[in-house]
Design an enzyme around this catalytic site. Structure first.
Site, mmCIF file in Angstrom:
data_model
loop_
_atom_site.group_PDB
_atom_site.id
_atom_site.type_symbol
_atom_site.label_atom_id
_atom_site.label_comp_id
_atom_site.label_asym_id
_atom_site.label_seq_id
_atom_site.Cartn_x
_atom_site.Cartn_y
_atom_site.Cartn_z
ATOM 1 N N GLU A 90 78.611 80.186 -12.312
ATOM 2 C CA GLU A 90 78.755 79.836 -10.897
ATOM 3 C C GLU A 90 78.927 78.341 -10.800
ATOM 4 O OE1 GLU A 90 75.232 80.960 -8.712
ATOM 5 O OE2 GLU A 90 75.879 83.033 -8.508
ATOM 6 N N LYS B 7 59.867 79.211 -7.826
ATOM 7 C CA LYS B 7 59.257 78.834 -6.551
ATOM 8 C C LYS B 7 57.798 78.422 -6.716
ATOM 9 C CE LYS B 7 62.300 82.358 -4.761
ATOM 10 N NZ LYS B 7 62.418 83.816 -4.573
ATOM 11 N N HIS C 185 63.576 75.868 -11.303
ATOM 12 C CA HIS C 185 64.158 77.017 -10.603
ATOM 13 C C HIS C 185 63.145 78.113 -10.288
ATOM 14 C CE1 HIS C 185 67.898 75.064 -11.351
ATOM 15 N NE2 HIS C 185 67.857 75.260 -12.639
ATOM 16 N N LYS D 171 72.778 90.457 -11.185
ATOM 17 C CA LYS D 171 73.439 89.483 -10.312
ATOM 18 C C LYS D 171 74.950 89.694 -10.233
ATOM 19 C CE LYS D 171 69.937 86.322 -11.709
ATOM 20 N NZ LYS D 171 69.018 85.386 -11.169
HETATM 21 P P1 ADP Z 1 66.161 83.937 -10.625
HETATM 22 O O1 ADP Z 1 66.572 85.368 -10.544
HETATM 23 O O2 ADP Z 1 65.835 83.477 -12.005
HETATM 24 O O3 ADP Z 1 65.128 83.566 -9.606
HETATM 25 P P2 ADP Z 1 68.256 82.919 -8.859
HETATM 26 O O4 ADP Z 1 69.677 83.294 -8.999
HETATM 27 O O5 ADP Z 1 67.487 83.561 -7.745
HETATM 28 O O6 ADP Z 1 67.498 83.131 -10.247
HETATM 29 O O7 ADP Z 1 68.149 81.348 -8.677
HETATM 30 C C1 ADP Z 1 66.927 80.670 -8.722
HETATM 31 C C2 ADP Z 1 67.121 79.224 -8.319
HETATM 32 O O8 ADP Z 1 68.035 78.574 -9.198
HETATM 33 C C3 ADP Z 1 67.703 79.026 -6.938
HETATM 34 O O9 ADP Z 1 66.756 79.077 -5.914
HETATM 35 C C4 ADP Z 1 68.301 77.630 -7.078
HETATM 36 O O10 ADP Z 1 67.305 76.637 -7.013
HETATM 37 C C5 ADP Z 1 68.847 77.653 -8.491
HETATM 38 N N1 ADP Z 1 70.259 78.104 -8.482
HETATM 39 C C6 ADP Z 1 70.736 79.335 -8.743
HETATM 40 N N2 ADP Z 1 72.084 79.380 -8.646
HETATM 41 C C7 ADP Z 1 72.475 78.140 -8.313
HETATM 42 C C8 ADP Z 1 73.744 77.522 -8.047
HETATM 43 N N3 ADP Z 1 74.883 78.192 -8.145
HETATM 44 N N4 ADP Z 1 73.750 76.204 -7.712
HETATM 45 C C9 ADP Z 1 72.606 75.495 -7.619
HETATM 46 N N5 ADP Z 1 71.395 76.009 -7.857
HETATM 47 C C10 ADP Z 1 71.315 77.313 -8.202
#
Ligand code: ADP
Length: 461
Positions: free
Chosen positions: A205, A242, A240, A121
């Site tokens: 973040e 889906k 977090h 990331k």
């Molecule tokens: P992973 O790789 O574990 O799937 P992601 O970065 O894709 O992690 O994030 C998964 C979920 O976590 C997002 O869809 C959202 O719901 C939540 N999320 C991630 N980053 C943020 C953020 N900065 N603010 C709010 N929710 C976040």
């Protein structure tokens, strides 16, 4: 560039995605090779391939699928031309794609350099900045000390999300409302990520309150042509992760759709993206998109995109890996306009999780299994039969149901009907919970954001 037609493809994976890959290959006249761990010796994916080989003896159920040398050796011995890695396991590991390349076996996915740049990331965010795409305000590089974290907190304010650079599946993430939670979150996210991904790198973040998760499917050939297949809305999440995915999003105006798909293509162009990938964004209440990460592989929810664009993404992946241009008749995408959106699709992930027991995974033997069928229903499953053994070793995904309708309401009604038709006995499932979502007004209005499930505890009663 010459075309190399594949005669034999190995799926370096298990479960439903291995079967999904075999089906794509068989339709293309390509023979298929499965690998299976000792724990998977009775699993369906083994029997769905033309050849199947036991791997990873003595290594354990997960490590069996991670043995790069053994998998490559086997592929060589069995004259495999190409390996599809599916999702999870080795799918994002540049060492694996490099090892394939060195062994003269095609890797069906982006090359190692691109995996390296986008696979974590922190470097993904750097690419987005280079591409001129907005990212969530956060740290530019990994956070190594508490002081660095506190300096960021001072400038950005709470809440903050602590994220593991290599994280996935919602693991290695902690939301912090204050300094105490931030300092705790740094430690716990790092140790969770170290255990799960072998990498404790952490960054921060700003935590966006109740965003939508919008992601864009992209695909590039080896000749520099890139297209997108529009977006999926994956806002319905638990911890977090889906649970239900929709294509296209009900909430985007045409202008917003053009904006987010344009961002995705900009990122893809910046790295010269090849093969299939997903660019993920958050959409905040003010309707701003922020890039969060790239998944340089096929995703679980690719099915909904296939239904609304009428394109077989796994077959396109194979064709571009063979060297075809998107515009060649074997693929038939001369330009972006050739990818049309039609109707709406919904995917529900049926898992062996017990909603009445905090979604704890359940195990055992499936005693009765009756599927749904009929117009608008697609099923992708690996353990979908009576007698199948659900082991505690792998993830709890049992069946993916995807439904299609000309309108979203129609797709939701078909999904509800399909869920009602399902009978699974012997293990607990989340079917009852999914049924409730399909008739829930907020869902039917297309108004779900990532806090939907947390904010509607009635769905869990
Ligand atoms: P992973 O790789 O574990 O799937 P992601 O970065 O894709 O992690 O994030 C998964 C979920 O976590 C997002 O869809 C959202 O719901 C939540 N999320 C991630 N980053 C943020 C953020 N900065 N603010 C709010 N929710 C976040």
């Amino acid at each position: 560039m010459a075309i190399t037609k594949f005669k034999k493809i190995m799926a370096a994976n298990r479960g439903e995605i291995a079967i999904r890959i075999f089906r794509a290959c068989t339709e293309l006249g390509i023979s298929t090779v499965a690998i299976y761990s000792n724990e998977d010796r009775l699993s369906l994916h083994r029997y769905k391939a033309d050849e199947a080989y036991l791997i990873g003896q003595g290594k354990g159920p997960i490590d069996a699928y991670l043995g790069i040398d053994e998998i490559i050796d086997l592929a060589r011995k069995k004259d495999v031309d190409a390996i599809h890695p599916g999702y999870g396991f080795l799918s994002e590991n540049p060492e694996f794609s490099l090892a394939c390349e060195r062994a003269g076996i095609a890797f069906i996915g982006p090359p190692p350099e691109i995996q390296q740049r986008l696979g974590n990331k922190v470097s993904g965010r750097q690419v987005a900045v280079e591409a001129g795409v907005p990212i969530v305000p956060g740290t530019d590089s990994p956070v190594e000390t508490e002081e660095e974290a506190l300096i960021f907190a001072k400038s950005c304010g709470y809440p903050i999300i602590v994220k593991a650079s290599s994280g996935g599946g919602g693991r290695g993430m902690r939301v912090a409302q204050n300094q105490k939670e931030l300092l705790e979150g740094l430690k716990s996210a790092a140790s969770e990520a170290q255990a799960a991904f072998g990498d404790a790198t952490i960054f921060l973040e700003k935590y966006i309150e109740s965003p939508k998760h919008i992601e864009v499917q992209i695909l590039g050939d080896k000749h520099g042509h890139l297209v997108h297949f529009y977006e999926r809305d994956c806002s319905i999440q638990r911890r977090h992760q889906k649970v239900i995915e929709i294509a296209p999003s009900l909430d985007l105006t045409q202008k917003m759709r053009t904006e987010v798909c344009g961002y995705a293509l900009k990122i893809a162009k910046t790295v010269g993206y090849v093969n299939a990938g997903t660019i993920e964004f958050l959409l905040d209440k003010e309707r701003n998109f922020y890039f969060i990460e790239v998944n340089p592989r096929i995703q679980v929810e690719h099915t909904v995109t296939e239904l609304v664009t009428m394109r077989n993404l796994v077959q396109v992946q194979i064709r571009v890996a063979e060297g075809y241009r998107l515009a060649d008749p074997e693929i038939g995408i001369k330009n972006q306009k050739d990818i049309e959106l039609r109707g709406f699709a919904i995917q529900s992930r049926i898992t062996t999780e017990d909603p009445n027991n905090n979604f704890a995974p359940d195990f055992g033997t499936i005693k009765a299994y009756r599927t749904a069928a009929g117009f608008g229903v697609r099923l992708d499953a690996a353990a979908g039969y009576a007698g199948a053994h659900i082991s505690p070793h792998y993830d709890s995904l049992l069946v993916k149901i995807s439904t299609w309708g000309l309108t979203f309401l129609e797709a939701a009604k078909i999904m509800h009907r399909a869920l009602q038709e399902f009978r699974i006995r012997g293990v607990k499932t989340n079917i009852g919970f999914l049924e409730k979502v399909m008739t829930y007004p907020v869902f039917l209005e297309g108004n779900c954001d990532t806090s939907f499930l947390d904010n509607h505890p009635k769905l869990f009663e």
